[in-house]
Scaffold this motif. Structure first.
Motif, short mmCIF file in Angstrom:
data_model
loop_
_atom_site.label_atom_id
_atom_site.label_comp_id
_atom_site.label_asym_id
_atom_site.label_seq_id
_atom_site.Cartn_x
_atom_site.Cartn_y
_atom_site.Cartn_z
N SER A 36 1.65 12.28 5.59
CA SER A 36 1.16 10.98 6.05
C SER A 36 1.81 9.84 5.29
O SER A 36 2.18 9.96 4.12
N THR A 37 1.92 8.73 5.97
CA THR A 37 2.29 7.48 5.34
C THR A 37 1.52 6.38 6.05
O THR A 37 1.20 6.50 7.23
N LEU A 38 1.20 5.33 5.33
CA LEU A 38 0.43 4.23 5.91
C LEU A 38 1.20 2.92 5.75
O LEU A 38 0.87 2.09 4.90
N PRO A 39 2.20 2.69 6.58
CA PRO A 39 2.99 1.46 6.47
C PRO A 39 2.19 0.21 6.86
O PRO A 39 2.67 -0.90 6.65
N ILE A 40 0.99 0.39 7.35
CA ILE A 40 0.16 -0.74 7.74
C ILE A 40 -0.06 -1.72 6.58
O ILE A 40 -0.15 -2.91 6.78
N PHE A 41 -0.10 -1.20 5.35
CA PHE A 41 -0.36 -2.07 4.21
C PHE A 41 0.74 -3.10 4.03
O PHE A 41 0.47 -4.27 3.77
N GLN A 42 1.99 -2.69 4.17
CA GLN A 42 3.08 -3.64 4.06
C GLN A 42 3.12 -4.55 5.30
O GLN A 42 3.43 -5.73 5.19
N SER A 43 2.81 -3.98 6.45
CA SER A 43 2.89 -4.74 7.70
C SER A 43 1.91 -5.90 7.76
O SER A 43 2.23 -6.95 8.31
N ILE A 44 0.72 -5.70 7.23
CA ILE A 44 -0.29 -6.77 7.31
C ILE A 44 -0.64 -7.36 5.94
O ILE A 44 -1.60 -8.10 5.82
N ASP A 45 0.18 -7.02 4.93
CA ASP A 45 0.01 -7.57 3.59
C ASP A 45 -1.42 -7.34 3.07
O ASP A 45 -2.10 -8.27 2.66
N MET A 46 -1.83 -6.07 3.10
CA MET A 46 -3.16 -5.69 2.63
C MET A 46 -3.01 -4.83 1.38
O MET A 46 -2.13 -3.98 1.31
N ASP A 47 -3.86 -5.03 0.41
CA ASP A 47 -3.83 -4.24 -0.81
C ASP A 47 -4.47 -2.87 -0.56
O ASP A 47 -5.47 -2.75 0.15
N HIS A 48 -3.90 -1.84 -1.17
CA HIS A 48 -4.41 -0.47 -1.02
C HIS A 48 -5.86 -0.34 -1.49
O HIS A 48 -6.58 0.55 -1.03
N SER A 49 -6.28 -1.20 -2.39
CA SER A 49 -7.65 -1.08 -2.91
C SER A 49 -8.70 -1.40 -1.85
O SER A 49 -9.88 -1.11 -2.05
N GLU A 50 -8.29 -1.97 -0.73
CA GLU A 50 -9.24 -2.25 0.35
C GLU A 50 -9.54 -1.01 1.19
O GLU A 50 -10.44 -1.03 2.03
N MET A 51 -8.80 0.06 0.97
CA MET A 51 -8.98 1.29 1.73
C MET A 51 -9.96 2.22 1.01
O MET A 51 -9.85 2.45 -0.19
N ARG A 52 -10.92 2.75 1.77
CA ARG A 52 -11.82 3.78 1.26
C ARG A 52 -11.30 5.12 1.77
O ARG A 52 -10.99 5.27 2.95
N VAL A 53 -11.19 6.08 0.88
CA VAL A 53 -10.70 7.41 1.24
C VAL A 53 -11.85 8.40 1.05
O VAL A 53 -12.39 8.53 -0.05
N GLN A 54 -12.21 9.08 2.12
CA GLN A 54 -13.27 10.08 2.08
C GLN A 54 -12.64 11.45 2.21
O GLN A 54 -12.01 11.75 3.22
N VAL A 55 -12.79 12.27 1.18
CA VAL A 55 -12.24 13.62 1.18
C VAL A 55 -13.40 14.61 1.25
O VAL A 55 -14.38 14.48 0.51
N THR A 56 -13.29 15.58 2.12
CA THR A 56 -14.26 16.67 2.20
C THR A 56 -13.49 17.97 2.02
O THR A 56 -12.50 18.22 2.71
#
Length: 120
Positions: A36-56
């Motif tokens: 996986s890669t999430l290029p959305i962060f660079q595209s919309i200038d969002m900091d990674h800390s705004e993402m919540r990651v839920q692992v099960t």
């Protein structure tokens, strides 16, 4: 705050001879995020800390997992790890070894993006 799930990945990991549930779980998480890669962060200038990651993580003996230690394998976001009964133990009667198989899902959530994007 409303959230939207932007990705869900699944993975599988194992420990073939040590019956180490922690190692199998870490490998399952790594397998899930490796593709996986999430290029959305660079595209919309969002900091990674705004993402919540839920692992099960699913293993046959959930009490043998340290969820806090598994967080260190996650490169981005605010991680939450929960462990449930699942996975698979495969005994080898000839050697006495048991192969441990863990499964994992990794979900990423962002604050709602409704109304923030304009199609051009």
């Amino acid at each position: 705050m409303m959230e939207q799930r932007i990705i869900i990945e699944m993975g599988m990991g194992n420990d073939l001879h040590g019956m180490d549930y922690q190692k199998a779980a870490a490998r399952a998480i790594e397998d899930a995020i490796r593709h996986s890669t999430l290029p959305i962060f660079q595209s919309i200038d969002m900091d990674h800390s705004e993402m919540r990651v839920q692992v099960t993580v699913g293993v046959q003996e959930p009490d043998k997992i340290d969820p806090e230690a598994l967080k260190s394998g996650l490169p981005r976001g605010r991680a939450e790890v929960s462990v449930v009964a699942g996975g698979l133990n495969i005994p080898n009667p000839e050697t006495g070894d048991t192969a441990v198989v863990a499964t994992a899902s990794v979900e990423a959530f962002l604050p709602s993006q409704t109304g923030k994007w304009v199609q051009s």
